[in-house]
Design an enzyme around this catalytic site. Structure first.
Site, short mmCIF file in Angstrom:
data_model
loop_
_atom_site.label_atom_id
_atom_site.label_comp_id
_atom_site.label_asym_id
_atom_site.label_seq_id
_atom_site.Cartn_x
_atom_site.Cartn_y
_atom_site.Cartn_z
N HIS A 140 1.05 -1.21 0.06
CA HIS A 140 0.09 -0.04 -0.11
C HIS A 140 0.93 1.22 -0.07
O HIS A 140 0.24 2.41 0.12
CB HIS A 140 -0.82 0.00 1.12
CG HIS A 140 -1.85 1.08 1.03
ND1 HIS A 140 -2.25 2.08 2.09
CD2 HIS A 140 -3.19 0.93 0.40
CE1 HIS A 140 -3.31 2.76 1.80
NE2 HIS A 140 -4.00 2.04 0.52
N LYS A 142 3.29 4.38 -1.22
CA LYS A 142 3.39 5.27 -2.31
C LYS A 142 4.85 5.84 -2.22
O LYS A 142 4.81 6.86 -1.50
CB LYS A 142 2.44 6.34 -2.55
CG LYS A 142 1.00 5.63 -2.92
CD LYS A 142 0.16 5.43 -1.61
CE LYS A 142 -1.22 4.81 -1.71
NZ LYS A 142 -1.81 4.32 -0.70
N ASP A 147 17.12 9.33 -8.38
CA ASP A 147 18.69 9.50 -8.41
C ASP A 147 19.24 9.65 -6.88
O ASP A 147 20.34 10.28 -6.73
CB ASP A 147 19.22 10.84 -9.23
CG ASP A 147 19.07 10.69 -10.66
OD1 ASP A 147 18.96 9.45 -11.03
OD2 ASP A 147 19.09 11.71 -11.24
N HIS A 319 -9.08 11.15 1.03
CA HIS A 319 -8.01 10.20 0.87
C HIS A 319 -6.94 10.25 1.58
O HIS A 319 -5.98 9.41 1.57
CB HIS A 319 -7.96 9.72 -0.51
CG HIS A 319 -7.09 8.32 -0.99
ND1 HIS A 319 -5.87 8.18 -1.10
CD2 HIS A 319 -7.69 7.18 -1.04
CE1 HIS A 319 -5.69 7.03 -1.44
NE2 HIS A 319 -6.64 6.15 -1.24
N LYS A 321 -4.10 10.87 4.50
CA LYS A 321 -3.36 10.43 5.79
C LYS A 321 -2.45 11.07 6.48
O LYS A 321 -1.06 10.94 6.20
CB LYS A 321 -2.61 8.84 5.66
CG LYS A 321 -3.67 7.85 4.56
CD LYS A 321 -3.45 7.97 3.16
CE LYS A 321 -4.01 6.91 2.37
NZ LYS A 321 -5.44 6.65 2.56
N ASP A 326 0.89 19.91 18.05
CA ASP A 326 1.40 21.15 18.52
C ASP A 326 1.83 21.77 17.36
O ASP A 326 1.24 22.09 16.55
CB ASP A 326 2.36 20.64 19.64
CG ASP A 326 1.61 20.14 20.86
OD1 ASP A 326 0.44 20.24 21.19
OD2 ASP A 326 2.66 19.47 21.78
#
Length: 426
Positions: A140, A142, A147, A319, A321, A326
């Site tokens: 899952h 991404k 380089d 979608h 996350k 603080d």
């Protein structure tokens, strides 16, 4: 299109639940890296141009991991960029999830492979009675590293539904671009997870000291890569949330698409609100998965009664996350706060200690909560309270023990496999 022989791009099958080559579980425990520049990228409009530009400038290597790649305008542009990079001699490794990318055509994958792109599928499986059965323990993450000098990580897949012109179902999401010493960790991790040989822990941090084409100023942000696997890092992301919330003094904002965490994290959210921290949760109000919204709402009464403020984002499917605590702690990544992400899937986040980034993320989320959300009222005398209590109790405990229940399913070891065109012929 005729598929070229893939012997030159094939790699040995790698059990992804076991650290490959020289990268032991101990080697993959990353610390804080200072001196980074971190740029928040909101939605595909900000993310895709940055990633694609970096890939076009690649001189040596592109490492890519993604859960979803679709054959739409974004997927076709990515394919063309990777093909061009491979043809000019750049080493390109694309690790794709067998479930999220399971609908890619053999011709699409073969075009990548023929150009020299190393295409690897995580746990591919054919359909059974027209239904995909490889639902659990997904790749899952991404991640893109170019380089070993610029890295991208977040929740945005390579699909057109992350662009506003997709329509009402376009997703609201976030990623970051990282330039600086933390890219060495992203690079080391991506190499190890793709099955490439990596240097020992002592050797991997050698820096490329040439000026980066993606930044002209020194950064000073602290960044740490964390991840979860199904071996020795099962709880790292959840523990990071719990630790940050336990130290919160003033504010905490969590924007998460699929919210159904375990009791320990729920308790820490509630406890922070009890001691006077302004805790805000931003959830899906227009869900792409209805069950996710229903499950999250089972937790509302538990949190609202202790002062947690809950917003439902209603402009389009959320979608994201991301979270902040603080003024200087933030996290961005692929991990939802639900049983799949916290107990089954392979996930990766970055933790960020940077006041400017924290403030920027707060301002973006503040716009969402004030202008595009509905705020959930505390219902002190709910109707059908006994029914809600009973259903909530059942759903809570089923979801809480969901990872253990999946152990009853036929066991298999997810593996990262080279693309072979014959396996995709139907």
């Amino acid at each position: 299109m005729n598929s070229a022989p893939l012997e030159k791009v094939a790699v040995a099958h790698i059990a992804t639940d076991q650290p490959p080559d020289e990268a032991s579980a101990r080697d993959l425990d990353y610390g804080w890296q200072s001196g980074n520049q971190i740029e928040l990228l909101e939605n595909g409009e900000a993310y895709f141009p940055k990633v694609f530009d970096a890939m076009r400038q690649a001189q040596r290597e592109i490492l890519l991991e993604t859960f979803i790649l679709f054959e739409d305008k974004v997927g076709h542009e990515l394919r063309d960029i990777l093909v061009d990079a491979a043809r000019r001699g750049v080493k390109v490794v694309a690790s794709l999830d067998g479930f999220g990318c399971g609908e890619l055509s053999p011709a699409f994958l073969a075009e990548l492979a023929e150009a020299g792109v190393i295409v690897q599928m995580f746990d591919p499986a054919s359909k059974t009675l027209g239904i995909r059965t490889n639902w659990f323990r997904r790749l899952h993450r991404k991640i893109v590293v170019v380089d070993a000098r610029v890295g991208f990580i977040g929740g945005i897949n390579f699909s057109a539904d992350h662009l506003g012109d997709y329509g009402p179902e376009a997703k609201q999401d976030y990623a970051v671009q990282v330039v600086g010493p933390a890219v060495a960790d992203l690079h080391h991790f991506a190499l190890a997870q793709s099955g490439r040989k990596v240097r020992s822990r002592r050797g991997w941090r050698r820096r490329d000291r040439r000026p980066s084409p993606w930044t002209s100023a020194d950064g000073d942000g602290l960044v740490r890569l964390i991840y979860r696997d199904n071996v020795q890092h099962r709880d790292d992301i959840e523990e990071a949330y719990i630790h940050a919330l336990s130290k919160a003094q003033r504010r905490a904002v969590i924007a998460n698409a699929y919210f159904f965490p375990g009791y320990r994290l729920l308790r820490e959210i509630r406890n922070a609100a009890r001691r006077g921290v302004h805790v805000q949760l931003i959830m899906q109000g227009q869900p792409d998965v209805l069950l996710a919204k229903l499950a999250a709402r089972m937790l509302y009464d538990y949190l609202l009664k202790d002062g947690v403020v809950i917003h439902e984002y209603c402009q389009r499917p959320l979608h994201g996350k991301v979270a902040l605590v603080d003024d200087d702690w933030s996290t961005v990544g692929s991990s939802n706060l639900d049983p799949l992400s916290l107990s089954l899937n392979l996930e990766a986040n970055v933790l960020i200690r940077d006041r400017a980034f924290n403030q920027q993320l707060y301002e973006r989320l503040d716009v969402l909560s004030k202008h595009h959300c509905q705020t959930m009222p505390e219902n002190r005398t709910p109707r059908l309270w006994l029914w809600r209590l009973t259903v909530g109790f059942l759903v809570f405990h089923v979801m809480r023990h969901f990872p253990a229940l999946t152990g009853w399913l036929p066991a298999h070891k997810p593996r990262l496999k080279p693309f072979e065109s014959r396996a995709h012929d139907r």
